[in-house]
Write a protein that holds these residues in place. Structure first.
Motif, PDB file in Angstrom:
ATOM      1  N   ARG A 173       0.817  -1.219   0.000  1.00 41.52           N
ATOM      2  CA  ARG A 173       0.000   0.000   0.000  1.00 41.52           C
ATOM      3  C   ARG A 173       0.848   1.266   0.000  1.00 41.52           C
ATOM      4  O   ARG A 173       0.390   2.315  -0.429  1.00 41.52           O
TER       5      ARG A 173
ATOM      6  N   TYR B 235       0.653   1.879  -6.027  1.00 43.49           N
ATOM      7  CA  TYR B 235      -0.618   1.480  -5.424  1.00 43.49           C
ATOM      8  C   TYR B 235      -1.763   2.268  -6.061  1.00 43.49           C
ATOM      9  O   TYR B 235      -1.725   3.488  -6.145  1.00 43.49           O
ATOM     10  N   GLY B 236      -2.748   1.557  -6.512  1.00 45.97           N
ATOM     11  CA  GLY B 236      -3.913   2.198  -7.117  1.00 45.97           C
ATOM     12  C   GLY B 236      -3.778   2.466  -8.606  1.00 45.97           C
ATOM     13  O   GLY B 236      -4.719   2.904  -9.247  1.00 45.97           O
ATOM     14  N   ALA B 237      -2.605   2.188  -9.169  1.00 46.90           N
ATOM     15  CA  ALA B 237      -2.421   2.410 -10.603  1.00 46.90           C
ATOM     16  C   ALA B 237      -3.127   1.291 -11.367  1.00 46.90           C
ATOM     17  O   ALA B 237      -2.820   0.116 -11.196  1.00 46.90           O
ATOM     18  N   ASP B 238      -4.082   1.662 -12.200  1.00 44.80           N
ATOM     19  CA  ASP B 238      -4.856   0.676 -12.939  1.00 44.80           C
ATOM     20  C   ASP B 238      -4.303   0.399 -14.330  1.00 44.80           C
ATOM     21  O   ASP B 238      -4.778  -0.504 -15.022  1.00 44.80           O
TER      22      ASP B 238
END
Length: 82
Positions: free
Chosen positions: A58, A63-66
């Protein structure tokens, strides 16, 4: 970092521990580093930096990259005799 030979560290353990309050104390056997004595405060600080793998992931800048895609290796597997 103060370096101690094992036999000296054993004979002067109280000095090794006192020294660890100020800086890590390295212990060697036959000239090879085998251990480091650190203060409790240093140990606690280093231990708190540890977390779960999930916490580590996290904190990743990804983190959170799609938009990340992982390519799968499509090469054939090898034969394994059973």
């Amino acid at each position: 970092m103060q370096t101690w030979q094992m036999q000296d560290a054993k004979a002067r353990m109280s000095e090794v521990v006192r020294g660890a309050q100020n800086e890590p104390q390295e212990i060697t056997v036959h000239g090879k580093s085998v251990a480091v004595v650190i203060s409790r405060a240093s140990f606690d600080r280093l231990s708190q930096m540890q977390g779960s793998l999930l916490d580590f992931m996290r904190r990743s800048p990804l983190y959170g990259a799609d938009d990340i895609e992982f390519e799968r290796d499509r090469s054939p597997t090898r034969e394994v005799p059973l």
